[in-house]
Scaffold this motif. Structure first.
Motif, short mmCIF file in Angstrom:
data_model
loop_
_atom_site.label_atom_id
_atom_site.label_comp_id
_atom_site.label_asym_id
_atom_site.label_seq_id
_atom_site.Cartn_x
_atom_site.Cartn_y
_atom_site.Cartn_z
N ARG A 69 3.64 12.19 5.10
CA ARG A 69 4.80 11.33 4.86
C ARG A 69 5.70 11.94 3.78
NH1 ARG A 69 8.27 9.10 7.39
NH2 ARG A 69 9.08 7.07 6.75
N SER B 19 5.41 4.92 3.10
CA SER B 19 6.86 5.08 3.01
C SER B 19 7.44 4.42 1.77
CB SER B 19 7.54 4.51 4.27
OG SER B 19 7.10 5.17 5.43
N ASP C 224 0.75 3.23 5.84
CA ASP C 224 2.15 3.66 5.71
C ASP C 224 2.51 3.79 4.22
OD1 ASP C 224 4.84 4.14 5.83
OD2 ASP C 224 5.34 2.39 7.04
N GLN D 219 -2.55 11.72 5.24
CA GLN D 219 -1.42 10.92 5.72
C GLN D 219 -0.31 10.86 4.67
OE1 GLN D 219 -1.33 10.13 8.73
NE2 GLN D 219 -3.48 10.39 9.29
#
Length: 383
Positions: free
Chosen positions: A244, A215, A213, A240
């Motif tokens: 994002r 983020s 992740d 990925q």
């Protein structure tokens, strides 16, 4: 219909065999093993398998020429091992290669694995030729056994940094790396080049090669309003990352090294449009051996997906030629022949400098358009 073979017939044939002239039966060829190590399982397995196949193709080509050492026939074979992109396993495989007596090693894929295994190879005077480990530190350890047939990140990072400023016209650049030898090495050299040439770096952030992740790091970067984000890391994570970026509304261009294969395209799922990557070497259609892809596909019944295969072929070719030039499969003698190599490979000239780096390495810049990587510029770092 059954065939009957009498005892008297067998005796007659045996007698003929015993009285045949010397040399009537060809001697069995000596088997010479070439070690191969790369990830054959896990996220980079597709790259590793293509490299393994290319090494097999080089061995097939060499065996087709009926090689001999000191007048005696030899046959080359591959000893392929899965290092799983794990430096600990790479070290174990290196010791296996030393213990089983391979003539040299094609590998490893990851810079971290190449570095981890290199001390073992050096202690045994066993040549290690990587088709893909671009981290500068791999050949800067002082070991006489480390070689590569691709450019290294100290050059790639500088070349990429100059491209961002001179060709892409980047004004606000953020940099992220995955803390691996490859990712951090590339990012550090890009950063140094940008600073030297008065480029504006608005953020310098870090993740790990296990990050899923992105983020938090991208939310932090979004506030700096970058027009380019440089990522030092591998293609699966890069895909990925760009997905994002798009979900967070970041319109910046993602830039890195080594993204131009179908793994990135499949994982990015349309969000990677416009991504730019720099890659050691020439585009496939500009390689000196333009038939490599078609020969590979005919042999293995599958299309090439990544860029590493021709470099693995060349790494294997250097080792195979070194064995024949040395007239021996003894590692120390093969190593000496590798150092002196001057060959025309499928990727271009193959010769090494004092560190084991490729003496001359061009780079190609690619941009993703739909599901296709377009080669948009060739940069020769030697000029």
């Amino acid at each position: 219909m059954k065939r009957f073979f009498s005892l008297s017939s067998a005796a007659t044939l045996l007698a003929i065999g015993l009285t045949a002239a010397p040399g009537a039966f060809a001697a069995s060829p000596q088997i010479i093993k070439i070690g191969f190590a790369a990830p054959l399982t896990g996220p980079s397995a597709a790259d590793g398998k293509e490299m393994e196949n290319a090494t097999r193709l080089a061995i097939d080509d060499a065996n087709r020429r009926a090689p001999k050492l000191n007048g005696q026939p030899v046959k080359f074979e591959i000893d392929a091992q899965d290092d799983q992109s794990d430096p600990r396993i790479a070290t174990q495989i290196a010791q296996r290669f030393v213990d089983t007596g391979v003539a040299g090693v094609v590998g490893h894929f990851n810079t971290s694995c190449s570095i981890a295994a290199s001390k073992t190879y050096s202690n045994a005077s066993l040549a290690e030729i990587s088709p893909s480990s671009t981290g500068a530190s791999y050949t800067q350890q002082g070991y006489p056994t480390t070689f590569r047939v691709v450019g290294q990140d100290a050059i790639a990072g500088e070349t990429l940094g100059r491209y961002l400023l001179d060709s892409l016209g980047a004004k606000r650049i953020a940099i992220i790396d995955d803390r691996t030898d490859f990712g951090q090495g590339l990012a550090d050299r890009v950063e140094a080049t940008l600073l030297k040439n008065h480029g504006k770096i608005v953020a310098r952030e870090y993740v790990t090669n296990k990050t899923i992740d992105f983020s938090a790091v991208l939310t932090k970067i979004r506030g700096t309003n970058p027009d380019v984000i440089v990522f030092g890391g591998f293609d699966a994570q890069a895909a990925q990352l760009v997905r994002r970026m798009r979900s967070l509304g970041l319109k910046a261009t993602l830039v890195g090294e080594g993204f131009n294969n179908n793994i990135f395209v499949d994982l990015a799922r349309g969000d990677g449009e416009g991504t730019i990557t720099i890659q050691p070497g020439l585009p496939a259609d500009k390689l000196p051996a333009s038939d490599f892809a078609s020969r590979y596909e005919a042999r293995f019944k599958t299309r090439l997906q990544g860029f590493q295969a021709p470099y693995a072929y060349d790494a294997a070719t250097v080792l195979l030629n070194a064995v024949l030039t040395a007239g021996s499969a003894e590692p120390a003698k093969v190593l000496a022949a590798v150092k002196a190599s001057r060959l025309k490979g499928v990727t271009g000239p193959l010769a090494f400098d004092a560190h084991g780096d490729l003496a001359n390495s061009p780079y190609t810049v690619y941009r993703l358009k739909g599901s296709h990587w377009d080669g948009i510029k060739i940069l020769n770092a030697a000029q």
